[in-house]
Enzyme design. Structure first.
Site: not given
Ligand code: IMP
Length: 382
Positions: A39-41, A332, A224, A305, A303
């Protein structure tokens, strides 16, 4: 006040961190319960940029307690790097970050095996993050894993690493032609790492039980997304943990009755990193535009997406398997640029593929390859 689980409702990268951050304002504890450093944020506060892979971003609020539950696979090197980064930016996680003593540990055997397997799989590769997540969960289930508590005591760690090394070094030699990893070095390094993370290690289950009893408010932070869940996702193109809301309970060591609400996060379009089915994928300029405007590049691997239109059946599935009580829609504004947008309302079930010679089970259904006569007979997915 409700205890909430925040879940990705697509293939991850839905912008969960933003929603978690918002709900954190109302919470006392923020809990990770599955996944690992795959995971990564990224969080930006003023001119400071934080990239988290394991530590909940709630750590930036100095009155919040952050917990890494037993369902997470913990890479101690990555955890300590994140702690060090917090220190350099003036944030002190001591006394506010707790790691389950029964969480499994990602060891060098796991990342080496992850990469070697992917390389060998060639075109059939899953497209993993290479962080050793799958091999670590397999060792857990195979009952040859190492847990955080084992790092504190050589008498526990040594036999486990030696047994694991026996299995994986043989595999490296016979199947993958990669160099063996010296168990003595691993034991030495991980005992040292154990001492460094020791102040953070706790019986997290007991801690959370007491918190719930005391009326504290909990946010469970999913990693995820639902369609990467090992049971509910596009198997085998999935991650190796259960990413769905039900696992918040198992992965934190707390009974399901502690959970009141399940918030699904969805992006107003769809993205996916790695290989596997993606029915609404746009392999054209529109996809490139979505990527560019939406800044759709992986936080962990960098990478590109894969991008496509909003897929309602995917989100319906997420609503069903997670029992969503709320839905938060992100990004949005990325769609502002488009004169018209598309939404997928129905798709043929993966089962339909089984009846057509040209489609592989579980693959994205290329419309040209599916005979409409055959498919009209097949059930559509929910
Ligand atoms: P693994 O979790 O590294 O084994 O990778 C398995 C699949 O899950 C691959 O397709 C990865 O790209 C995907 N994946 C793992 N973590 C994330 C994430 O945080 N966001 C999006 N995809 C992910």
């Amino acid at each position: 006040m409700a205890n909430r689980v925040v879940i990705g409702s697509q293939w991850g990268d839905e912008g969960k961190a933003k929603v978690v951050d918002f709900l954190t304002l109302d919470a006392d504890y923020i809990v990770r319960f599955q996944g690992g450093a795959n995971a990564g944020h990224t969080v930006e506060v003023g001119d400071k940029k934080f990239v988290f892979h394991l530590i909940p971003s709630g750590i930036m609020h100095d009155d919040k307690i952050c917990v890494i539950g037993n369902g997470v696979v913990l890479d101690p090197v990555q955890t300590l790097a994140e702690i060090a980064d917090l220190h350099t930016k003036g944030i002190n996680p001591e006394g506010r970050l707790f790691i389950a003593d029964n969480a499994h540990v990602v060891l060098p055997y796991h990342s080496t095996l992850d990469k070697a397997k992917e390389k060998k799989a060639g075109k059939g590769a899953i497209g993993t993050t290479g962080r050793g997540i799958g091999p670590c969960y397999s060792d857990k289930v195979n009952r040859i894993g190492v847990r955080v508590g084992d790092l504190m005591d050589e008498r526990e760690l040594r036999p486990r690493v030696e047994a694991m090394a026996k299995v994986h070094n043989e595999e490296f030699k016979v199947m993958y032609d990669v160099p063996e990893i010296d168990p003595e070095q691993v034991i030495k390094d991980y005992l040292e790492l154990g001492q460094k993370i020791k102040p953070f290690v706790r019986d997290v289950s007991a801690m959370l039980y007491a918190a719930v009893k005391a009326g504290k408010r909990l946010v469970f932070e999913g990693a995820q997304g639902t369609i990467l869940d090992v049971d509910q996702g596009t198997y085998p193109f999935v991650t190796s943990s259960n990413t769905v809301a039900g696992y918040a309970s198992c992965g934190a060591g707390i009974g399901p009755t502690a959970i009141d609400q399940v918030v699904g996060v969805v992006k107003a379009y769809t993205t996916r990193v790695g290989n596997g089915p993606f029915p609404t994928e746009l392999l054209d300029e529109t996809g490139d535009t979505l990527r560019k405007i939406g800044n759709e590049y992986g936080a962990t691997t960098g990478r590109n997406r894969r991008c496509g239109w909003f897929d309602a059946p995917v989100v319906r599935k997420a609503a069903v398997v997670n029992g969503l009580t709320h839905l938060a829609i992100t990004k949005l504004d990325v769609l502002d640029t488009f004169d018209s947008i598309k939404i997928c309302t129905h798709s043929r079930s993966a089962a339909a593929c089984r009846f057509t010679k040209k489609c592989r089970v579980g693959s994205a259904i290329p419309p040209s390859a599916v005979s409409s006569k055959t498919c009209r007979k097949m059930p559509v997915s929910i």
